[in-house]
Design a protein around this motif. Structure first.
Motif: not given
Lengths: 361, 361
Positions: A92-110, A117-125
């Motif tokens: 009953x749960x999912x992982x969502x890789x978050x790389x920006x605005x469209x990921x975050x829309x998927x997170x909000x609805x899910x 489980x939101x996985x922040x996948x965008x970093x500074x390098x």
């Protein structure tokens, strides 16, 4: 006259597709009617539907145990359809890789339908945005699925690899990079894509879903949101968006004539590389994304002097280069160069950018 | 050559609308791009959206306290959206007037989200199907809404009055008769219509909803199903079905040029009357609906000798009269004569029917 259209979506369609649609808009296949005036249950439209599916299966090498659905709506509908279809089973749960605005829309609805489980996948390098090391992701081996956004249309961040999920079904919002390069479908549980970038006009969404995922919907899912129902009815539960479906079919035919996804993939890599190369070398324009994950489809860039933004947009438009403004949430510029953008369009853009930098730099 | 197209939907569009769309399919308003390649957030598309809404408001005389929404999908989506939006307040059940297949689809989906009092509204009268006396309906004064189907596309049954609900909001599936005659919007709480009969191509649905009904959604409603969200964002929460919306706008302009809904209403009444008159007098064809509730849009009929059905369909098609087969669930014939069907098309159909009866009767 046709301009080079860099709109992120609804995006440019291949000109031969539009010419054919124009030619037969009032009298399709000698029927004395437009394809959009013909019953979705007619033999003639059925042939369109079946051919489009067969061509997409061929183009993407989709195995037989995956269903291909042609649905109403856009990716925003999928943000709800995916959890409503997949979070009603034992998991009953999912992982969502978050790389920006469209990921975050998927997170909000899910989150409205189960654990996320939101996985922040965008970093500074190196001072640039980059996708984090997969080894650093804390994925849940008991998740119903892992969702990611292979290409972030607004941010211009693209995965050049397919995430490993250890057997957990992988769900991908491929709205902005479907059909742009070969992929191995068997690594995915579900792929969805709003049509209006690489497939056709808006109002149509393509879903490719592995059959074993069709039986875990939440009980209160609206009937029209249920993948299984559409799979059982050949996406003709109700009146489909027939004109969009027909245009998608013409785009698939065009893709095949252009050499298929492998040929397009090479062309897309070349188009993107020459634009990034020019931006990096220009000393006037900059792109904020690490080279390891720069998008081949959506290339955001900024001018060194942002007070010139308006002049850039006015002059590029006058030069026949359309819709280069960045997304309203981030500003700057963005060149979306999907399959339908010819290499000559990218060359014309670079020529314009070079001249603009020479005059204003 | 254009045929007379009697398809029930996707249905014939006005020829001038298709000609304009064809003309500007590759280069719309001098933009060097198709309208379907232009951003839904551009000033140019915004003008299309606003004009379409203004024209629809004018055509239907929609008061300011109603929102007009242009949504993805068809009426089948509304079968879920209506209860999901309206059964989450203090009142958790609805009344549904059942006059046939489309009413029953609305019943089936509403039952998943609340109580449904199904009122059988179709009876036999003088050996024909008829809408029952409203005095016989057992309506619930505490219902959240009363839903009905003003025109049953398959059965060919149409209400020629607006049901009285004693203050309970009235919801109408007007997919097959919207814009076909003047109506008093203030008698309705919510009207919806899939576009593909009287508005435009499939993939678009128009919803007209009174503002006070926007705050009673069920908590688990998908975000893209929520009317209020669309109302707050001018139906641009996500990428709208822009080409369908643009075509709807052209249809509205055409309707205005034809004299508006009052003029169309007179023409539609005349078209239907002459076809029914011929059927009744023919001694060869029959229509099973009581004259008090015969549809002006969809006219089902049977041949006295049904072994001639195939010949009728083959010969009518050869005569340029398309798509006269009845719905697969009922058989026989059906002539759908929406706004876009010219009076000459009905005359041509009657001429053909008369000659077919003469030869085969």
């Amino acid at each position: 006259m046709r301009n080079y259209n860099f709109c992120s979506g609804p995006a440019a369609l291949p000109e031969p597709v539009l010419r054919q649609a124009q030619e037969e808009l009032l009298d399709w296949r000698g029927m004395g009617a437009s394809v959009m005036e013909v019953s979705h249950r007619s033999a003639e439209f059925d042939a369109v539907a079946k051919q489009a599916e067969a061509d997409l299966r061929e183009l993407m090498a989709i195995p037989a145990n995956y269903k291909v659905l042609f649905l109403h709506g856009g990716a925003s509908h999928q943000f709800g359809m995916v959890p409503l279809n997949l979070l009603g089973g034992a998991k009953t749960s999912c992982d969502i890789l978050d790389t920006g605005i469209w990921s975050e829309k998927a997170v909000a609805e899910a989150k409205r339908y189960g654990g996320v489980n939101t996985v922040k996948a965008l970093v500074q390098r190196d001072g640039l945005f980059a996708i984090s090391e997969p080894a650093s992701w804390k994925l849940d081996s008991n998740a119903a699925y892992v969702h990611y956004t292979p290409n972030e249309t607004i941010g211009g961040v693209e995965y050049h690899f397919i995430p490993e999920t250890g057997g957990v079904p992988l769900v991908a919002d491929m709205s902005s990079n479907i059909l742009s390069r070969p992929i191995d479908i068997e690594k995915f549980g579900l792929i969805y894509a709003g049509a209006q970038k690489n497939i056709g006009p808006s109002g149509l969404t393509v879903v490719v879903v592995r059959e074993d995922l069709l039986d875990q919907a939440l009980p209160f899912i609206p009937s029209m949101y249920r993948y299984k129902t559409h799979a059982e009815h050949g996406s003709l539960v109700n009146t489909a968006p027939t004109f969009a479906w027909y245009l998608a079919g013409l785009v698939f035919q065009w893709l095949k004539a252009e050499g298929g996804v492998a040929a397009l993939g090479e062309r897309n890599a070349r188009k993107a590389q020459k634009l990034y190369d020019y931006i990096d070398a220009s000393g006037f324009y900059s792109n904020p994304i690490h080279p390891s994950c720069r998008s081949r489809m959506n290339i955001p860039f900024r001018l060194a002097d942002e007070s010139l933004n308006k002049a850039f947009l006015v002059e590029s438009e006058a030069a026949g280069l359309m819709a280069l403004a960045g997304h309203r949430s981030v500003g700057g510029m963005r060149a979306s160069i999907y399959n339908a953008m010819p290499e000559a369009g990218v060359d014309a853009l670079i020529d314009f950018m070079r001249e603009f930098a020479r005059v204003n730099g």
